[in-house]
Design a protein around this motif. Structure first.
Motif, short mmCIF file in Angstrom:
data_model
loop_
_atom_site.label_atom_id
_atom_site.label_comp_id
_atom_site.label_asym_id
_atom_site.label_seq_id
_atom_site.Cartn_x
_atom_site.Cartn_y
_atom_site.Cartn_z
N ALA A 37 0.43 -0.87 -0.06
CA ALA A 37 -0.09 -0.34 -0.11
C ALA A 37 0.97 1.04 -0.12
N GLY A 38 1.96 1.09 -0.74
CA GLY A 38 3.24 2.06 -1.17
C GLY A 38 3.65 2.89 0.14
N ARG A 39 3.75 1.79 1.71
CA ARG A 39 4.55 1.86 2.43
C ARG A 39 4.93 0.79 3.25
N SER A 40 6.09 1.01 4.23
CA SER A 40 7.30 0.04 4.11
C SER A 40 6.24 -0.88 5.49
N PRO A 41 6.30 -2.40 4.85
CA PRO A 41 5.76 -3.03 5.48
C PRO A 41 6.01 -3.76 7.00
N ASP A 42 5.61 -2.72 8.46
CA ASP A 42 6.36 -3.06 8.67
C ASP A 42 6.45 -4.46 10.14
N ARG A 43 4.86 -4.54 9.80
CA ARG A 43 4.57 -5.55 10.03
C ARG A 43 4.83 -7.17 9.52
N LEU A 44 5.46 -7.51 8.40
CA LEU A 44 6.02 -8.41 7.58
C LEU A 44 7.14 -8.16 7.79
N ASP A 45 7.64 -7.09 8.01
CA ASP A 45 8.98 -7.40 8.35
C ASP A 45 8.99 -7.97 9.96
N ALA A 46 8.62 -7.72 10.46
CA ALA A 46 8.66 -8.56 12.21
C ALA A 46 9.16 -9.50 11.60
N LEU A 47 7.71 -10.37 11.39
CA LEU A 47 7.56 -11.97 10.12
C LEU A 47 8.35 -12.53 10.20
N VAL A 48 9.10 -12.10 8.83
CA VAL A 48 10.34 -12.50 8.58
C VAL A 48 11.41 -12.19 9.30
N TRP A 49 12.14 -11.82 10.13
CA TRP A 49 12.88 -12.15 10.83
C TRP A 49 12.20 -13.40 11.74
N ALA A 50 11.25 -13.22 12.72
CA ALA A 50 11.23 -14.41 13.72
C ALA A 50 11.13 -15.14 13.12
N LEU A 51 10.71 -15.87 11.19
CA LEU A 51 10.70 -17.25 10.87
C LEU A 51 11.84 -17.23 10.54
N THR A 52 12.91 -16.07 10.34
CA THR A 52 14.62 -16.30 9.74
C THR A 52 14.63 -16.66 11.16
N GLU A 53 14.75 -16.53 12.38
CA GLU A 53 15.14 -16.87 13.22
C GLU A 53 14.98 -18.72 13.65
N LEU A 54 13.58 -18.69 13.43
CA LEU A 54 13.59 -19.53 13.88
C LEU A 54 13.76 -20.75 13.08
N MET A 55 13.34 -20.62 11.49
CA MET A 55 13.64 -21.83 10.67
C MET A 55 14.71 -21.29 9.57
N LEU A 56 15.21 -20.39 9.92
CA LEU A 56 16.26 -20.42 9.17
C LEU A 56 17.41 -19.92 9.32
N GLY A 57 17.82 -19.39 10.43
CA GLY A 57 19.00 -19.06 10.90
C GLY A 57 19.30 -20.30 12.09
N ARG A 58 20.81 -20.09 12.00
CA ARG A 58 21.49 -20.52 13.02
C ARG A 58 21.06 -20.46 14.59
N SER A 59 19.16 -21.20 15.02
CA SER A 59 19.32 -20.86 15.92
C SER A 59 19.87 -22.35 16.95
N PRO A 60 19.08 -21.44 18.29
CA PRO A 60 19.83 -22.20 19.92
C PRO A 60 18.77 -24.02 19.07
N LYS A 61 19.25 -24.86 19.51
CA LYS A 61 18.89 -26.04 19.88
C LYS A 61 17.40 -26.39 20.91
#
Length: 442
Positions: A412-436
């Motif tokens: 909608a012409g603006r920064s997707p702030d909620r989506l950005d937070a979602l991406v960081w959370a899922l990256t941490e849990l599913m794509l990053g090197r997270s703790p066991k």
């Protein structure tokens, strides 16, 4: 004022008519909704049409007068005012997104139930009991869509559902209300909402027992600040968000978006399974105030089934740093999370420092974006495509951003702030090197 009223006399004649009224007559005129309402703010029976409907669905843009129409219809039902009601309702359900929304918008708001009644008709509001009581004995009870089971047990003849498209547990809450709407000869409900493309709304629109009214923000221009109308028209008039939020249209997905609503619906769940790990991700805004971007705050869990579950969108807009920091910390403790993930591209170490002012011992992982939003979001969208992510309940504002997120990195012409937070959370849990993951109790 309705066209029939305006069309019956010149302005001078109306002025003379009003000047001849005494105080009591003026009060009655001011509170006569059939005089002031637009046609789209009245159901069929006000126009003398056959009215064999169960649900009146009033779809409208922001500020289109939906709340006033809902409150006035409930007033007529409570008092048994014809032609909108044949007799007083006995028990009424007031259902909103949260109890706070029911109170602040439906009851105490500028167009809410307390405001639309003259003094001698106004119900008594007892917040501690979540109860409104009219002088004739009619009762209205407050309910939250966050607690669908609260509607199990009571029964009603009339209901008002506000902002249905925002309800977190829309399907379950709606179903529980239908079982409870069983008193009187003809139980009825009004739904006032800005629409979103959700299955429940589509079913209501297709139901022959649904009466549909539509209203645009511009239809209520006489009661809105000209500067507001000018600003939203300039920014949103040609956009999908404008069609939804101003014109009250149900806007489907954009073709080039990374996410589709049908896919989100297919993977949606009511409750998550046993969880192994939970993170709260924060995408902080640069500034505060009404013009500031939203602070994205999203809670996501990793299940023991190795799938991710989006639990809550706690994002908020226009607040000072300490306010959004407190919200993030509340989410962390409320969900018993393991870590808070914060983007620090704008603010650097200051972001973590602000959060630690609220809780010095909070474990914070600071992340920095080195690629564009689209590139960061693509691997996360792939997780959804693989069926590895589910949303627990409905997160309407977040899902709107997801399904309007295009290659330009904006929604909608603006920064997707909620989506950005979602991406960081899922990256941490599913794509990053997270703790066991640690084992959590079931």
């Amino acid at each position: 004022m309705r066209d029939a009223f305006l069309g019956s006399a010149s302005r001078a004649a109306l002025d003379r008519l009003i000047a001849a009224l005494d105080r009591d007559e003026l009060v009655r005129l001011c509170h006569d909704w059939l005089v002031w309402a637009r046609d789209d703010q009245l159901p069929a029976e006000a126009g003398g049409e056959a009215a064999a409907w169960r649900t009146w669905l009033l779809l409208g843009g922001r500020g289109a007068g939906k709340t006033r129409a809902g409150a006035e219809w409930i007033r007529a039902q409570a008092l048994g005012r014809q032609p909108l009601a044949s007799e007083p309702a006995t028990r009424i359900a007031l259902v909103g997104e949260t109890l706070n929304d029911v109170r602040q918008v439906m009851i105490e708001g500028v167009s809410g139930l307390l405001a639309v009644h003259p003094d001698d008709e106004r119900p008594v509001f007892e917040p501690s009991k979540r109860l409104l009581t009219w002088p004739n004995g009619t009762l209205a009870q407050m309910y939250s869509a966050d607690e669908p089971e609260g509607l199990r047990g009571p029964q009603f003849s009339v209901a008002w559902c506000d902002e249905l498209a925002k309800w977190r547990h829309a399907e379950r809450t709606w179903d529980m209300l239908q079982f409870a709407l069983r008193l009187g000869a003809h139980p009825r409900q009004v739904v006032t909402t800005t629409p979103r493309p959700m299955p429940l709304l589509r079913r209501l629109l297709a139901d022959p027992s649904t009466l549909v009214s539509r209203a645009r923000t511009d239809d209520n221009a006489a009661n809105l600040a000209p500067s507001f109308l000018e600003a939203v028209r300039l920014r949103y008039a040609a956009s999908a968000l404008g069609r939804q939020e101003l014109d009250g249209e149900i806007v489907e997905d954009r073709e080039d978006a990374l996410w589709k609503r049908a896919d989100l619906e297919r993977m949606r769940v009511v409750t998550p399974p046993a969880l192994a790990r939970i993170v709260v991700a924060v995408d902080p805004p640069v500034t505060s105030g009404a013009a500031a971007d939203t602070c994205g705050i999203v809670v996501v869990a990793l299940g023991r089934d190795d799938r991710a579950y989006v639990l809550e969108d706690c994002s908020l807009k226009g607040h000072a740093p300490l306010v959004w920091a407190r919200r993030a910390v509340e989410a962390y403790h409320g969900h018993e999370a393991d870590r808070l993930v914060a983007e620090v591209n704008q603010g650097g170490e200051l972001v973590a420092a602000i959060i630690r002012q609220v809780d010095p011992d909070l474990p914070i992982a600071m992340v920095r974006a080195t690629r564009g939003k689209w590139l960061r979001a693509e691997p996360v969208a792939a997780l959804y495509a693989e069926g590895r992510v589910s949303h627990v309940g409905t997160h309407a504002a977040l899902e709107d951003q997801m399904c309007d997120f295009g290659p330009g990195g904006l929604t909608a012409g603006r920064s997707p702030d909620r989506l950005d937070a979602l991406v960081w959370a899922l990256t941490e849990l599913m794509l990053g090197r997270s703790p066991k993951p640690r084992i959590r109790p079931v």
